[in-house]
Scaffold this motif. Structure first.
Motif, PDB file in Angstrom:
ATOM      1  N   CYS A  20       0.844  -1.181   0.000  1.00  0.00           N
ATOM      2  CA  CYS A  20       0.000   0.000   0.000  1.00  0.00           C
ATOM      3  C   CYS A  20       0.888   1.243   0.000  1.00  0.00           C
ATOM      4  N   LEU A  21       0.373   2.332  -0.532  1.00  0.00           N
ATOM      5  CA  LEU A  21       1.127   3.579  -0.547  1.00  0.00           C
ATOM      6  C   LEU A  21       1.390   4.123   0.853  1.00  0.00           C
ATOM      7  N   CYS A  22       0.650   3.659   1.852  1.00  0.00           N
ATOM      8  CA  CYS A  22       0.861   4.127   3.222  1.00  0.00           C
ATOM      9  C   CYS A  22       2.119   3.519   3.840  1.00  0.00           C
ATOM     10  N   GLY A  23       2.735   2.552   3.147  1.00  0.00           N
ATOM     11  CA  GLY A  23       3.957   1.933   3.654  1.00  0.00           C
ATOM     12  C   GLY A  23       3.792   0.468   3.995  1.00  0.00           C
ATOM     13  N   ARG A  24       2.597  -0.028   3.947  1.00  0.00           N
ATOM     14  CA  ARG A  24       2.341  -1.443   4.237  1.00  0.00           C
ATOM     15  C   ARG A  24       3.041  -2.300   3.189  1.00  0.00           C
ATOM     16  N   ASP A  25       3.730  -3.352   3.630  1.00  0.00           N
ATOM     17  CA  ASP A  25       4.415  -4.281   2.728  1.00  0.00           C
ATOM     18  C   ASP A  25       4.502  -5.621   3.447  1.00  0.00           C
ATOM     19  N   ARG A  26       3.556  -6.511   3.138  1.00  0.00           N
ATOM     20  CA  ARG A  26       3.506  -7.813   3.793  1.00  0.00           C
ATOM     21  C   ARG A  26       3.493  -8.910   2.746  1.00  0.00           C
ATOM     22  N   SER A  27       3.979 -10.077   3.134  1.00  0.00           N
ATOM     23  CA  SER A  27       3.979 -11.202   2.211  1.00  0.00           C
ATOM     24  C   SER A  27       3.640 -12.476   2.968  1.00  0.00           C
ATOM     25  N   ALA A  28       3.226 -13.495   2.213  1.00  0.00           N
ATOM     26  CA  ALA A  28       2.859 -14.781   2.806  1.00  0.00           C
ATOM     27  C   ALA A  28       3.242 -15.902   1.848  1.00  0.00           C
ATOM     28  N   VAL A  29       3.566 -17.039   2.419  1.00  0.00           N
ATOM     29  CA  VAL A  29       3.909 -18.233   1.646  1.00  0.00           C
ATOM     30  C   VAL A  29       3.119 -19.398   2.228  1.00  0.00           C
ATOM     31  N   GLY A  30       2.445 -20.136   1.374  1.00  0.00           N
ATOM     32  CA  GLY A  30       1.648 -21.281   1.815  1.00  0.00           C
ATOM     33  C   GLY A  30       0.163 -20.969   1.756  1.00  0.00           C
ATOM     34  N   HIS A  31      -0.626 -21.990   1.508  1.00  0.00           N
ATOM     35  CA  HIS A  31      -2.060 -21.816   1.278  1.00  0.00           C
ATOM     36  C   HIS A  31      -2.758 -21.076   2.428  1.00  0.00           C
ATOM     37  N   GLY A  32      -2.593 -21.555   3.647  1.00  0.00           N
ATOM     38  CA  GLY A  32      -3.264 -20.938   4.790  1.00  0.00           C
ATOM     39  C   GLY A  32      -2.829 -19.510   5.041  1.00  0.00           C
ATOM     40  N   LYS A  33      -1.534 -19.260   4.927  1.00  0.00           N
ATOM     41  CA  LYS A  33      -1.024 -17.907   5.157  1.00  0.00           C
ATOM     42  C   LYS A  33      -1.447 -16.943   4.059  1.00  0.00           C
ATOM     43  N   VAL A  34      -1.530 -17.436   2.820  1.00  0.00           N
ATOM     44  CA  VAL A  34      -1.993 -16.584   1.722  1.00  0.00           C
ATOM     45  C   VAL A  34      -3.457 -16.212   1.942  1.00  0.00           C
ATOM     46  N   LEU A  35      -4.283 -17.179   2.340  1.00  0.00           N
ATOM     47  CA  LEU A  35      -5.687 -16.874   2.626  1.00  0.00           C
ATOM     48  C   LEU A  35      -5.814 -15.847   3.749  1.00  0.00           C
ATOM     49  N   ALA A  36      -4.985 -15.969   4.783  1.00  0.00           N
ATOM     50  CA  ALA A  36      -5.009 -15.008   5.882  1.00  0.00           C
ATOM     51  C   ALA A  36      -4.577 -13.623   5.405  1.00  0.00           C
ATOM     52  N   LEU A  37      -3.588 -13.566   4.526  1.00  0.00           N
ATOM     53  CA  LEU A  37      -3.133 -12.275   4.006  1.00  0.00           C
ATOM     54  C   LEU A  37      -4.214 -11.625   3.146  1.00  0.00           C
ATOM     55  N   ILE A  38      -4.961 -12.417   2.393  1.00  0.00           N
ATOM     56  CA  ILE A  38      -6.055 -11.869   1.595  1.00  0.00           C
ATOM     57  C   ILE A  38      -7.074 -11.201   2.512  1.00  0.00           C
TER      58      ILE A  38
END
Length: 60
Positions: A20-38
């Motif tokens: 995000c332009l506000c500075g947010r920069d997060r990442s996830a690897v793996g099915h469960g973590k990707v769903l949580a990041l969404i």
């Protein structure tokens, strides 16, 4: 303002990045973590300081 990139090739581990332009920069690897990041990315869209005004936050 906010971007969500998901990569899920067949037979490989899915990955995702939320920025995000506000500075947010997060990442996830793996099915469960990707769903949580969404879910987290969707919530951030409502809470981002660049999308909410001081008046809007006070009213909420």
């Amino acid at each position: 303002m906010a971007w969500l990139r998901i990569t899920a090739p067949r037979g490989a581990t899915p990955t995702a990045t939320s920025k995000c332009l506000c500075g947010r920069d997060r990442s996830a690897v793996g099915h469960g973590k990707v769903l949580a990041l969404i879910s987290d990315h969707e919530a951030h869209r409502d809470e981002c300081p660049l999308r909410t005004t001081p008046e809007g936050r006070a009213a909420a």
